[in-house]
Design an enzyme around this catalytic site. Structure first.
Site, PDB file in Angstrom:
ATOM      1  N   ASP A   1      -6.405   7.215  -1.389  1.00 44.25           N
ATOM      2  CA  ASP A   1      -7.169   7.370  -0.136  1.00 44.25           C
ATOM      3  C   ASP A   1      -6.251   7.585   1.062  1.00 44.25           C
ATOM      4  O   ASP A   1      -5.121   7.139   1.098  1.00 44.25           O
ATOM      5  CB  ASP A   1      -8.094   6.177   0.144  1.00 44.25           C
ATOM      6  CG  ASP A   1      -9.383   6.232  -0.659  1.00 44.25           C
ATOM      7  OD1 ASP A   1      -9.727   7.329  -1.136  1.00 44.25           O
ATOM      8  OD2 ASP A   1     -10.036   5.184  -0.814  1.00 44.25           O
ATOM      9  N   ARG A   2      -6.805   8.262   2.065  1.00 42.74           N
ATOM     10  CA  ARG A   2      -6.130   8.587   3.331  1.00 42.74           C
ATOM     11  C   ARG A   2      -5.039   9.639   3.147  1.00 42.74           C
ATOM     12  O   ARG A   2      -5.180  10.743   3.594  1.00 42.74           O
ATOM     13  CB  ARG A   2      -5.594   7.328   4.017  1.00 42.74           C
ATOM     14  CG  ARG A   2      -6.735   6.433   4.477  1.00 42.74           C
ATOM     15  CD  ARG A   2      -6.285   5.433   5.505  1.00 42.74           C
ATOM     16  NE  ARG A   2      -7.404   4.686   6.043  1.00 42.74           N
ATOM     17  CZ  ARG A   2      -8.119   5.044   7.095  1.00 42.74           C
ATOM     18  NH1 ARG A   2      -7.837   6.154   7.731  1.00 42.74           N
ATOM     19  NH2 ARG A   2      -9.131   4.322   7.509  1.00 42.74           N
TER      20      ARG A   2
ATOM     21  N   ARG B   1     -12.672  -6.809   9.745  1.00 42.99           N
ATOM     22  CA  ARG B   1     -13.046  -5.638   8.931  1.00 42.99           C
ATOM     23  C   ARG B   1     -14.528  -5.595   8.610  1.00 42.99           C
ATOM     24  O   ARG B   1     -15.027  -4.609   8.087  1.00 42.99           O
ATOM     25  CB  ARG B   1     -12.277  -5.674   7.607  1.00 42.99           C
ATOM     26  CG  ARG B   1     -10.781  -5.608   7.762  1.00 42.99           C
ATOM     27  CD  ARG B   1     -10.116  -5.742   6.404  1.00 42.99           C
ATOM     28  NE  ARG B   1      -8.677  -5.932   6.509  1.00 42.99           N
ATOM     29  CZ  ARG B   1      -7.782  -4.953   6.475  1.00 42.99           C
ATOM     30  NH1 ARG B   1      -8.169  -3.710   6.346  1.00 42.99           N
ATOM     31  NH2 ARG B   1      -6.490  -5.221   6.561  1.00 42.99           N
TER      32      ARG B   1
ATOM     33  N   ASP C   1       0.830  -1.216   0.000  1.00 39.17           N
ATOM     34  CA  ASP C   1       0.000   0.000   0.000  1.00 39.17           C
ATOM     35  C   ASP C   1       0.862   1.264   0.000  1.00 39.17           C
ATOM     36  O   ASP C   1       1.830   1.353   0.759  1.00 39.17           O
ATOM     37  CB  ASP C   1      -0.863   0.056   1.262  1.00 39.17           C
ATOM     38  CG  ASP C   1      -1.748  -1.170   1.451  1.00 39.17           C
ATOM     39  OD1 ASP C   1      -1.314  -2.274   1.077  1.00 39.17           O
ATOM     40  OD2 ASP C   1      -2.847  -1.028   1.998  1.00 39.17           O
TER      41      ASP C   1
ATOM     42  N   ASN D   1      -8.540  -2.868  -2.199  1.00 40.48           N
ATOM     43  CA  ASN D   1      -9.915  -2.578  -1.788  1.00 40.48           C
ATOM     44  C   ASN D   1     -10.205  -1.078  -1.812  1.00 40.48           C
ATOM     45  O   ASN D   1     -11.367  -0.670  -1.775  1.00 40.48           O
ATOM     46  CB  ASN D   1     -10.198  -3.153  -0.390  1.00 40.48           C
ATOM     47  CG  ASN D   1      -9.346  -2.534   0.691  1.00 40.48           C
ATOM     48  OD1 ASN D   1      -8.116  -2.518   0.588  1.00 40.48           O
ATOM     49  ND2 ASN D   1      -9.965  -2.013   1.734  1.00 40.48           N
ATOM     50  N   HIS D   2      -9.156  -0.235  -1.899  1.00 41.92           N
ATOM     51  CA  HIS D   2      -9.382   1.218  -1.983  1.00 41.92           C
ATOM     52  C   HIS D   2      -9.476   1.735  -3.410  1.00 41.92           C
ATOM     53  O   HIS D   2      -9.655   2.932  -3.620  1.00 41.92           O
ATOM     54  CB  HIS D   2      -8.313   1.980  -1.198  1.00 41.92           C
ATOM     55  CG  HIS D   2      -8.643   2.079   0.261  1.00 41.92           C
ATOM     56  ND1 HIS D   2      -9.309   3.145   0.812  1.00 41.92           N
ATOM     57  CD2 HIS D   2      -8.425   1.209   1.273  1.00 41.92           C
ATOM     58  CE1 HIS D   2      -9.486   2.936   2.110  1.00 41.92           C
ATOM     59  NE2 HIS D   2      -8.950   1.769   2.411  1.00 41.92           N
TER      60      HIS D   2
ATOM     61  N   HIS E   1      -1.108   4.453  -0.411  1.00 38.66           N
ATOM     62  CA  HIS E   1      -2.118   5.330   0.200  1.00 38.66           C
ATOM     63  C   HIS E   1      -1.839   6.822   0.110  1.00 38.66           C
ATOM     64  O   HIS E   1      -1.827   7.525   1.118  1.00 38.66           O
ATOM     65  CB  HIS E   1      -2.308   4.946   1.672  1.00 38.66           C
ATOM     66  CG  HIS E   1      -3.309   3.842   1.857  1.00 38.66           C
ATOM     67  ND1 HIS E   1      -4.621   3.942   1.431  1.00 38.66           N
ATOM     68  CD2 HIS E   1      -3.192   2.609   2.401  1.00 38.66           C
ATOM     69  CE1 HIS E   1      -5.258   2.825   1.713  1.00 38.66           C
ATOM     70  NE2 HIS E   1      -4.422   1.993   2.290  1.00 38.66           N
TER      71      HIS E   1
ATOM     72  N   HIS F   1      -2.306  -4.761   2.389  1.00 36.26           N
ATOM     73  CA  HIS F   1      -3.616  -4.575   3.042  1.00 36.26           C
ATOM     74  C   HIS F   1      -3.577  -4.310   4.545  1.00 36.26           C
ATOM     75  O   HIS F   1      -4.563  -3.882   5.104  1.00 36.26           O
ATOM     76  CB  HIS F   1      -4.462  -5.825   2.730  1.00 36.26           C
ATOM     77  CG  HIS F   1      -5.939  -5.738   3.003  1.00 36.26           C
ATOM     78  ND1 HIS F   1      -6.690  -4.628   2.710  1.00 36.26           N
ATOM     79  CD2 HIS F   1      -6.807  -6.652   3.517  1.00 36.26           C
ATOM     80  CE1 HIS F   1      -7.965  -4.885   3.033  1.00 36.26           C
ATOM     81  NE2 HIS F   1      -8.052  -6.094   3.531  1.00 36.26           N
TER      82      HIS F   1
ATOM     83  N   HIS G   1      -3.847  -8.259  -3.292  1.00 34.82           N
ATOM     84  CA  HIS G   1      -3.864  -7.206  -2.261  1.00 34.82           C
ATOM     85  C   HIS G   1      -4.287  -7.737  -0.891  1.00 34.82           C
ATOM     86  O   HIS G   1      -3.636  -7.503   0.111  1.00 34.82           O
ATOM     87  CB  HIS G   1      -4.792  -6.063  -2.682  1.00 34.82           C
ATOM     88  CG  HIS G   1      -4.872  -4.991  -1.637  1.00 34.82           C
ATOM     89  ND1 HIS G   1      -3.822  -4.133  -1.390  1.00 34.82           N
ATOM     90  CD2 HIS G   1      -5.839  -4.675  -0.731  1.00 34.82           C
ATOM     91  CE1 HIS G   1      -4.155  -3.325  -0.388  1.00 34.82           C
ATOM     92  NE2 HIS G   1      -5.364  -3.633   0.022  1.00 34.82           N
TER      93      HIS G   1
ATOM     94  N   ASP H   1      -4.164  -0.314  -3.269  1.00 35.31           N
ATOM     95  CA  ASP H   1      -4.302   0.788  -2.306  1.00 35.31           C
ATOM     96  C   ASP H   1      -3.291   1.903  -2.569  1.00 35.31           C
ATOM     97  O   ASP H   1      -2.483   2.265  -1.718  1.00 35.31           O
ATOM     98  CB  ASP H   1      -4.205   0.284  -0.849  1.00 35.31           C
ATOM     99  CG  ASP H   1      -5.518  -0.341  -0.384  1.00 35.31           C
ATOM    100  OD1 ASP H   1      -6.372  -0.628  -1.243  1.00 35.31           O
ATOM    101  OD2 ASP H   1      -5.693  -0.535   0.834  1.00 35.31           O
TER     102      ASP H   1
END
Length: 479
Positions: free
Chosen positions: A254-255, A380, A222, A283-284, A224, A407, A332, A251
């Protein structure tokens, strides 16, 4: 009884202190111990729920908030927590119901009213989108774009594609331009997106590559939206090239608040080296996550809603897994909710869509390993957790040596579990400016496919906080 109550309170205070210091793992540990002493205290469940929210264990957070409300149905913070957990899981209608309760009980609570309105807006928007989606075949944004007639103004001094093509010079200029917090011209951004959609849509859902004896590949986890850490990876490990291939394992966005810079850089390299630079979906790379965790807000702030729609289309074409030398499988999230899934099943996945709530596509993006055998409900709230026996059976059936996934934040940037057969790599150091973790990447060589781990620490970035573009419901400290 009072004695036990005091013990529990002391444990709660200890947990609160850890929580304040952002040491959520220890906070969870001591809230759990307080609950062992006094299992009928709604506040302990609610506090642990918030700690779970901070560690992205939305399934556990939801269960704890629900438990708090079973113990005390008048406990307002429980409704807040449950609503936040449902929001994080994309269950907007369920969240709205809880926000309604809070507003009814506290009509003068401005924060509650604002969250209720925001959530209501999303529920209405989703209903509208569903109504439109049922109209025949959805048209692509590409069809409504006239990129040729977009003019690049004379005062724009930034990088431009050369004859509409990405070159190494363009990539270097773009990375420097982004480093100075400048914006790529929208025409160039659209050119990259349209071209990369074309490249990705021709790929299979399971990409298979062969490394020769002397070749190596770098696998990153990730990133991010941590653009300055991405630049640091390239500084430490060399720029991507035909002799220095990379695989980025989902990923990307995001964030972190430089997600656009990260994704346009990665897409640019995909265009420059289509056969030596690989990207897998996380998943993002999905609408629900982008709506909550900042990417949609960032694209709209820096460009337009239309450009976000195009990103959404492109993300749907990202492959879901990659197999190296028929021995190592990279994805991922992780393995599957049931046994018997084969590589052939992965090849057959129709991936051009938002991920379903269950099944192999969902598991590839969402599942996590666990130390004990068997499977359990995911922390999750999506997919499952799988044990070493599950990994062993999957590898045996598919004649594989090990899996590499991402992840999950890891303190050292990577973790080797399941007797070396399940490796996690995470490449966003000091995740969200607060986790204090290292980042890592892995080298795999064709000669022996033995993973070599390289760790690195976070580098300074401009003063834009993570989640700067996130949905206000996710920004506001979750009460």
């Amino acid at each position: 009884m009072a004695e036990g109550g005091n013990d529990a309170e002391l444990l709660k205070e200890k947990a609160n202190k850890y929580f304040k210091d952002k040491d959520y793992e220890n906070a969870i540990k001591y809230y759990s111990e307080a609950l062992e002493v006094n299992p009928s205290n709604a506040i302990y469940y609610s506090n642990r729920s918030l700690a779970y929210l901070r560690t992205e264990c939305y399934g556990y957070a939801l269960a704890d908030a629900t438990k708090a409300l079973e113990i005390d149905k008048n406990y307002i913070k429980g409704y807040y927590r449950r609503a936040t957990s449902n929001m994080a899981l994309g269950k907007f209608k369920a969240a709205l119901k809880d926000y309604e309760t809070v507003v009814r009980v506290r009509p003068n609570d401005k924060d509650a009213k604002m969250k209720y309105q925001e959530c209501n807006k999303i529920v209405k928007q989703k209903a509208f989108e569903r109504a439109i989606a049922s109209d025949e075949i959805k048209k692509s944004v590409v069809d409504s774009l006239d990129i040729e007639s977009m003019t690049i103004e004379d005062d724009y001094e930034g990088p431009k594609l050369e004859d509409g093509k990405v070159t190494l010079r363009f990539m270097k200029e773009m990375m420097d331009w982004f480093k100075d917090q400048k914006k790529l011209h929208r025409k160039c951004a659209y050119q990259i997106l349209v071209q990369v959609k074309d490249v990705l849509s021709k790929l299979p859902s399971l990409v298979e590559i062969t490394l020769k004896e002397t070749e190596k590949i770098t696998i990153c986890g990730d990133t991010h939206g941590q653009y300055y850490d991405l630049l640091n990876i390239f500084k430490l490990n060399g720029l991507p090239s035909e002799t220095n291939p990379y695989l980025f394992n989902g990923d990307f966005v995001d964030r972190g608040s430089f997600s656009l810079e990260v994704i346009l850089t990665l897409f640019g390299f995909k265009l420059l080296y289509p056969d030596h630079f690989y990207l897998l979906r996380g998943n993002h790379e999905t609408d629900n996550m982008n709506q909550m965790y900042g990417f949609e807000g960032e694209v709209k702030a820096k460009y337009t809603a239309q450009m976000f729609q195009l990103f959404s289309e492109v993300f749907q074409w990202l492959p879901l897994a990659q197999c190296i030398n028929s021995k190592v499988l990279v994805m991922h999230g992780g393995l599957f909710s049931e046994d018997g899934v084969t590589l052939d099943d992965l090849r057959k996945i129709d991936r051009n869509r938002q991920p379903p709530d269950s099944g192999p596509m969902c598991d590839l993006l969402w599942s996590d390993p666990q130390p004990q055998n068997g499977r359990s409900v995911s922390k999750r709230g999506v997919s499952c957790q799988f044990g070493p026996d599950v990994t062993e059976r999957f590898l045996e059936q598919n004649k594989l040596d090990f899996v590499v996934r991402s992840h999950e934040v890891k303190a050292e940037g990577y973790e080797v579990t399941h007797s070396g057969k399940c490796i996690t790599v995470f490449s966003a150091p000091n995740y969200c400016d607060q986790m204090g973790n290292k980042g890592a990447y892995i080298h795999l060589r064709g000669s022996d496919l033995k993973p070599e781990f390289h760790q690195f620490t976070a580098v300074p970035h401009p003063n834009v906080k993570p989640m700067a573009y996130a949905n206000t419901l996710m920004q506001m400290g979750m009460m």
